[in-house]
Enzyme design. Structure first.
Site, mmCIF file in Angstrom:
data_model
loop_
_atom_site.group_PDB
_atom_site.id
_atom_site.type_symbol
_atom_site.label_atom_id
_atom_site.label_comp_id
_atom_site.label_asym_id
_atom_site.label_seq_id
_atom_site.Cartn_x
_atom_site.Cartn_y
_atom_site.Cartn_z
ATOM 1 N N GLU A 43 46.026 48.035 24.105
ATOM 2 C CA GLU A 43 44.641 47.629 24.347
ATOM 3 C C GLU A 43 43.725 48.116 23.218
ATOM 4 O O GLU A 43 43.847 49.253 22.760
ATOM 5 C CB GLU A 43 44.186 48.227 25.681
ATOM 6 C CG GLU A 43 42.744 47.950 26.059
ATOM 7 C CD GLU A 43 42.350 48.598 27.385
ATOM 8 O OE1 GLU A 43 41.260 48.277 27.885
ATOM 9 O OE2 GLU A 43 43.128 49.425 27.913
ATOM 10 N N LYS A 110 39.700 40.750 29.543
ATOM 11 C CA LYS A 110 39.986 41.691 30.632
ATOM 12 C C LYS A 110 39.040 41.443 31.804
ATOM 13 O O LYS A 110 37.822 41.374 31.634
ATOM 14 C CB LYS A 110 39.839 43.126 30.112
ATOM 15 C CG LYS A 110 40.195 44.221 31.090
ATOM 16 C CD LYS A 110 40.096 45.576 30.394
ATOM 17 C CE LYS A 110 40.524 46.734 31.295
ATOM 18 N NZ LYS A 110 40.459 48.029 30.579
ATOM 19 N N CYS A 146 45.342 46.460 30.920
ATOM 20 C CA CYS A 146 45.199 47.771 31.563
ATOM 21 C C CYS A 146 44.799 47.693 33.033
ATOM 22 O O CYS A 146 45.632 47.388 33.883
ATOM 23 C CB CYS A 146 44.231 48.635 30.759
ATOM 24 S SG CYS A 146 44.497 50.426 30.990
#
Length: 538
Positions: A43, A110, A146
């Site tokens: 990330e 994300k 994540c």
């Protein structure tokens, strides 16, 4: 047809966008040479993690755009999945991009932005709204980043969009037990949605955080098929068949991919945290005060393992209250580790301060003031050596002491980094025992004698604190689990002791605000994790 994927578990530097891009390009070339046709990075690989308020600087975003163009221009013959921030008309997004043959062919934003513990992503990013699935060698690969894997929605959406394999880019920091926690969670996601999941994690120290790597691959039956090691860079190769099932993986750069637990994992995290803090900030080495006690003994061992004995200096600063065995044990440990020492008694400085202050102190009995002057004399000496040599001063205080204020501002708290700041005293002893199991560098007497600050005659820590076997569990319940006095007492602790301990924690927030950063190894460390007001009527 299937494919071969490499997870590039890299140690990147926050803010060094050009340098990180160079690391990405080199890793992509290495992956291609190893036969991979797709390489996955962590990330926000181009900025490092967490970039914090650097994300608010337009210059950083411009550098990322340039770096992304450079990666596209310099890498051919392999597909990349890369993390970076991107500014659009709708705001700033935490992206996972797919780069193939010089072009950005897909981007995923994300969706789940963590805003708890050490995370503050809602301060910077807008959430994505849609799943992204792309084709690669006949397979349908989904993307997530994540926190997306910790919430079920993004994984479910990727599966609904037709993904056979989910690639999850991470910057997931370490705390004790984190590896097993991650693998259990990802295994459930894989089982629930019938997906192979590739979990690619960052490695390295960044201020108080340590990212442990430990990347892995889980098949759709929830079984871990390949693991990367913790706390070091590694390239993890995995082959997927034409249905997206992994056929096992191989890791390069280490001798074993086995799990690491408990004291071993914590110790490695402390070493990596010190290594990267010192190296990434450009210090030539480290200096610390070595007292003959367990805290400084453990800190010295960590420093040597992190930097090498030739980059560490230990300073003995005896006073009139220092026992002979303290000096003997300190010198013996330094000898075993091959560390250069200085012995600088503090009596001349201490006596001078007392003489200077005698008129102002007239009629007042000695108390903690004189103890603190001794600690501050040592702080001045250590900072002078640090300044003169360009070496960072490592402080040696532990979490138990920081919790209750058993430390002196501008004395033993003076320094640039605090390796064991998040380690309770009982854990310090366990870690010291663990380190001695590798190599008996700490004299046994250090581990068996009663702990003492040695600032007055016959002093021990338990003169003013409960035994650490009682203190540390109370602190854990109050600090890490937010339990109140009644709840703690219900677990069998004496109410008077609990009230004393919690008062000490509350009243010493001002000290902790002035403490140096240190490695986070628990689920709630002082600093980024726990932000309490100094002035409070709670």
């Amino acid at each position: 047809m299937g494919c071969r994927i490499q997870i590039a578990q890299l140690n990147l530097r926050v803010g060094d966008v050009a340098g990180n891009a160079g690391r990405v390009i080199a890793a992509a070339h290495q992956a291609r040479a190893a036969g991979a046709d797709l390489v996955v990075f962590p990330e926000l690989a181009l900025t490092g993690y967490p970039p914090e308020d650097l994300l608010l600087r337009p210059e950083l975003i411009a550098r990322v755009a340039s770096a992304l163009a450079r990666v596209c221009a310099e890498v051919r013959g392999i597909t990349l999945v890369l993390g970076y921030p991107r500014a659009t008309a709708a705001g700033l997004f935490n992206m996972a991009g797919v780069i193939r043959d010089g072009a950005l062919v897909a981007e995923y934003a994300k969706q789940e932005l963590p805003n708890y513990s050490v995370f503050d992503e809602k301060r910077y990013f807008q959430p994505g709204r849609a799943a992204v699935v792309f084709e690669h060698r006949g397979l349908r690969l989904g993307l997530s980043v994540c926190e997306d894997i910790w919430q079920d929605g993004p994984t479910a959406a990727a599966a609904a969009a037709g993904a056979q394999v989910l690639i999850n880019l991470n910057a997931s920091p370490f705390h004790a037990g984190k590896r097993a926690e991650r693998e259990g969670l990802v295994a459930r996601r894989a089982l629930d949605h019938g997906l192979t999941i590739l979990y690619a994690n960052l490695v390295g120290g960044q201020d108080e955080l340590v990212f442990d790597g430990a990347s892995f691959v889980v098949d759709r039956d929830g079984r871990v098929q390949a693991r990367a090691a913790q706390f070091q860079e590694q390239a993890l190769l995995v082959d997927l068949d034409d249905d997206g099932r992994p056929s096992g993986g191989t890791a390069t750069g280490v001798t074993s991919g086995a799990d690491t637990q408990d004291e071993a994992a914590i110790y490695q995290a402390l070493v990596l945290g010190v290594t990267d803090y010192v190296r990434k900030n450009g210090f030539s080495g480290a200096v610390l005060g070595l007292s003959g006690g367990v805290d400084s003994a453990l800190t010295l061992a960590i420093a040597v393992d992190a930097l090498g004995a030739d980059q560490v200096e230990a300073v003995l600063m005896p006073s009139r209250y220092t026992a002979d065995m303290s000096n003997e044990d300190a010198l013996e440990q330094a000898r075993r580790l091959g560390v250069r020492t200085h012995t600088i008694p503090i009596a001349p400085a201490f006596d001078s301060f007392l003489a200077m202050l005698e008129p102002a102190f007239a009629g007042r009995a000695p108390d903690v003031t004189e103890e603190n002057i001794q600690a501050r004399c040592r702080g001045v000496i250590l900072m002078a050596l640090s300044n003169k040599q360009g070496r960072i001063l490592l402080t040696t205080g532990n979490k138990s002491e920081m919790a209750v204020g058993y430390a002196t501002l501008y004395g033993d708290m003076a320094g640039g980094f605090a390796p064991i700041k998040d380690c309770p005293k009982t854990l310090v002893y366990r870690l010291a025992r663990y380190r001695n199991g590798l190599d008996p560098s700490i004299p046994e007497r250090v581990l068996t004698r009663a702990p003492s600050a040695e600032l007055r005659p016959d002093q021990t820590d338990q003169d003013s604190l409960p035994p650490y076997e009682i203190l540390d569990p109370i602190l854990r319940l109050y600090i890490e689990e937010d339990q109140g006095v009644d709840a703690i007492c219900a677990q069998g602790f004496d109410e008077a002791v609990v009230r004393k301990v919690t008062r000490l924690v509350d009243r010493n927030e001002y000290k902790r605000r002035q403490a140096p950063p240190g490695v986070r190894i628990s689920q709630r460390a002082f600093g980024r994790d726990r932000r309490y007001p100094i002035t409070s009527g709670f």
